[in-house]
Design a protein around this motif. Structure first.
Motif, PDB file in Angstrom:
ATOM      1  N   PHE A 266      -3.742  11.701  -0.897  1.00  0.00           N
ATOM      2  CA  PHE A 266      -3.124  11.068  -0.290  1.00  0.00           C
ATOM      3  C   PHE A 266      -3.057   9.867  -0.063  1.00  0.00           C
ATOM      4  CE2 PHE A 266      -4.102  15.365   2.217  1.00  0.00           C
ATOM      5  CZ  PHE A 266      -3.025  16.205   2.111  1.00  0.00           C
ATOM      6  N   GLY A 267      -3.856   8.955  -0.982  1.00  0.00           N
ATOM      7  CA  GLY A 267      -3.759   8.354  -1.014  1.00  0.00           C
ATOM      8  C   GLY A 267      -4.637   7.312  -0.349  1.00  0.00           C
ATOM      9  N   ARG A 268      -5.099   5.877   0.390  1.00  0.00           N
ATOM     10  CA  ARG A 268      -5.304   5.330   1.155  1.00  0.00           C
ATOM     11  C   ARG A 268      -4.203   3.657   1.575  1.00  0.00           C
ATOM     12  NH1 ARG A 268     -11.448   3.741  -0.953  1.00  0.00           N
ATOM     13  NH2 ARG A 268     -11.031   5.583  -1.784  1.00  0.00           N
ATOM     14  N   GLU A 269      -4.611   3.621   2.608  1.00  0.00           N
ATOM     15  CA  GLU A 269      -4.032   1.783   3.084  1.00  0.00           C
ATOM     16  C   GLU A 269      -5.067   1.194   3.410  1.00  0.00           C
ATOM     17  OE1 GLU A 269      -0.097   3.518   5.798  1.00  0.00           O
ATOM     18  OE2 GLU A 269      -0.273   5.369   4.498  1.00  0.00           O
ATOM     19  N   ARG A 270      -4.136   0.052   3.571  1.00  0.00           N
ATOM     20  CA  ARG A 270      -5.186  -0.833   3.899  1.00  0.00           C
ATOM     21  C   ARG A 270      -5.161  -0.433   6.190  1.00  0.00           C
ATOM     22  NH1 ARG A 270      -3.715  -6.886   2.957  1.00  0.00           N
ATOM     23  NH2 ARG A 270      -5.360  -7.487   4.637  1.00  0.00           N
ATOM     24  N   ALA A 271      -6.107  -0.695   6.591  1.00  0.00           N
ATOM     25  CA  ALA A 271      -6.462  -0.707   7.863  1.00  0.00           C
ATOM     26  C   ALA A 271      -5.150  -1.840   8.530  1.00  0.00           C
ATOM     27  CB  ALA A 271      -7.834  -1.332   8.666  1.00  0.00           C
ATOM     28  N   ALA A 310     -12.168  -3.940   8.699  1.00  0.00           N
ATOM     29  CA  ALA A 310     -11.954  -2.206   9.325  1.00  0.00           C
ATOM     30  C   ALA A 310     -11.622  -0.703   8.820  1.00  0.00           C
ATOM     31  CB  ALA A 310     -10.419  -2.116  10.235  1.00  0.00           C
ATOM     32  N   GLY A 311     -12.139  -1.675   7.144  1.00  0.00           N
ATOM     33  CA  GLY A 311     -12.095  -0.487   6.514  1.00  0.00           C
ATOM     34  C   GLY A 311     -10.867   0.242   5.766  1.00  0.00           C
ATOM     35  N   VAL A 312     -10.073   0.977   5.442  1.00  0.00           N
ATOM     36  CA  VAL A 312      -9.395   1.721   5.455  1.00  0.00           C
ATOM     37  C   VAL A 312      -8.129   2.845   6.220  1.00  0.00           C
ATOM     38  CG1 VAL A 312     -10.084   0.959   2.888  1.00  0.00           C
ATOM     39  CG2 VAL A 312     -10.112   3.443   4.060  1.00  0.00           C
TER      40      VAL A 312
END
Length: 462
Positions: A266-271, A310-312
């Motif tokens: 599903f993809g990743r986004e910035r926190a 804060a990670g992804v």
């Protein structure tokens, strides 16, 4: 065709285990999309039912759509499958073939066999049985090789469990049961078939078994008395026959693999810290309890707001605990991606920190230790309390030992241990406050469990 009466359904629905608004009065019921799936005796119809709930006093009336599967047989026929299931009986109905008695069709084995080929083309079975543990859906097991989940409370679009499970299987995540087929109508998923994990045991059952073994191994009343004045040494949880730590570590590794696969699918986004903090703060504000009103609780959340890395943000499980994972001969499997039922659908579908799932599993270890303690009758026994705490600590650490390396390598969590701990603590606190609100409403005698977690988290942040 079975004739369904809206008023009768309005009386019948709140008695069903899967009906999600038992504490709200039904304002109206509208029956639509009635489809006959079997016209001969026993008859079978599927209907979508729009249920409007009365104003609860804190918001407007709401409408939800439920799927009902209704069977009918002539009144003279024996219906042994309805024994001990009085609430499943809808009552007398008119049909094209004459008078009948209507009931929840998923209890009727003959009708259950008719459902399978509607979801998995060309598939058949000789035996079917209901899986009785569920609350919000209904699952049928066919020949101990296929499980068919019938969704009751329908989403406006695709079901999250179907969507996530299917995508994870497509990207090669090996820890979900193989999807076999889906039945959908007008963009809504009505049923989902998967391979049945025969012989598996859920994590909650395994954890409680481990705790029972630990308590039994430390039961000094069962040991011969050599010197009544000599203290008996407590056994370390790692020395007990049912030690769970190795499985907890494997579960941590699998959880990291789950999150890596979710990011791939599903993809990743910035926190987005503001998006994470808003529902946390809102939940704290509406949970009325002195320990939650304490400014230190809000201060712990504020620490999350100051985290630089804060990670992804990814799609997550959303309701991750020991009851949602199953151990089989081939390893751990993840179940049910519908998310926390009490959370709004938009919140369950939103991307979040993978550490929200981690926090859910850690809270489950705490709950298991406390339920095992209560089952033992040891809440007032200091040695039993210490054993329960030692069990939780050991398995919590083992889970994280499995999770952190793999999650870090996949770039899913903050690189700084300080930031990582701050994010995890915030999500643990959020989960504990959620649990507190639930226990205050449903199980006041269990309020001490989330309160202990809140106190521990706040004290640890000082």
């Amino acid at each position: 065709m079975i004739e369904l009466d809206a008023k009768t359904l309005a009386d019948w629905l709140p008695q069903q285990r899967w009906f999600g608004a038992k504490d709200r009065a039904i304002a109206s019921v509208a029956v639509r999309d009635v489809v006959s799936l079997h016209d001969e005796w026993p008859q079978l119809v599927r209907a979508l039912v729009d249920v409007s709930l009365a104003d609860a006093g804190d918001g407007p009336a709401s409408t939800s759509t439920y799927q009902v599967l209704i069977g009918a047989r002539p009144p003279v026929e024996p219906m042994d499958f309805l024994q001990t299931h009085d609430a499943a009986v809808l009552g007398p109905v008119d049909t094209d073939a004459g008078d009948g008695i209507a009931y929840d069709a998923t209890l009727d084995g003959e009708l259950g066999l008719l459902l399978l080929p509607l979801v998995v083309a060309g598939e058949s079975a000789s035996l079917v049985r209901p899986l009785g543990a569920e609350q919000s859906n209904t699952s049928l097991v066919y020949d101990d090789r296929i499980i068919l989940k019938v969704f009751r409370h329908l989403a406006d679009g695709p079901n999250r469990d179907v969507e996530v499970t299917t995508r994870l299987a497509e990207v090669g995540f090996a820890h979900v049961a193989e999807p076999l087929g889906t039945l959908s109508v007008d963009g809504r998923d009505l049923a989902f078939a998967q391979r049945f994990l025969a012989g598996g045991a859920d994590g909650w059952t395994l954890a409680l078994t481990s705790l029972r073994d630990l308590f039994a191994a430390n039961d000094t009343t069962q040991l011969p008395v050599i010197d009544p004045n000599a203290p008996m040494p407590d056994m370390d949880p790692g020395d007990a026959g049912g030690d769970f730590a190795h499985e907890a570590e494997r579960l941590g590794v699998m959880t990291a693999e789950l999150h890596a696969s979710m990011a791939e699918a599903f993809g990743r986004e910035r926190a987005d810290l503001d998006a994470w903090l808003a529902p946390m703060r809102a939940q704290v504000a509406r949970t009325r309890h002195p320990d939650v009103d304490d400014g230190r609780v809000r201060g712990l959340l504020d620490q999350l707001g100051s985290v630089k890395d804060a990670g992804v943000a990814i799609r997550i499980h959303g309701d991750y605990h020991l009851g949602q994972v199953m151990r089989t001969d081939t390893g751990w499997f993840v179940l049910d991606f519908e998310g926390e039922p009490a959370r709004p659908l938009e919140e369950r579908q939103a991307v979040a920190s993978p550490l929200k799932d981690v926090a859910g599993m850690l809270r489950s270890f705490h709950y298991a230790s406390q339920v095992g303690l209560r089952d033992r009758g040891g809440v007032d026994d200091g040695s039993c309390v210490e054993l329960a705490e030692a069990w939780e600590t050991r398995n919590r650490e083992a889970f994280l030992d499995g999770y952190w390396p793999a999650a870090g390598e996949a770039g899913l969590v903050p690189s700084s241990p300080v930031a990582r701990d701050a994010v995890l603590a915030a999500f643990e606190l959020d989960k504990a406050v959620y649990e507190l609100a639930y226990e205050l409403s449903h199980r006041p005698e269990w309020v001490a469990i989330p309160l202990a977690a809140i106190s521990r988290l706040v004290e640890g942040a000082r």
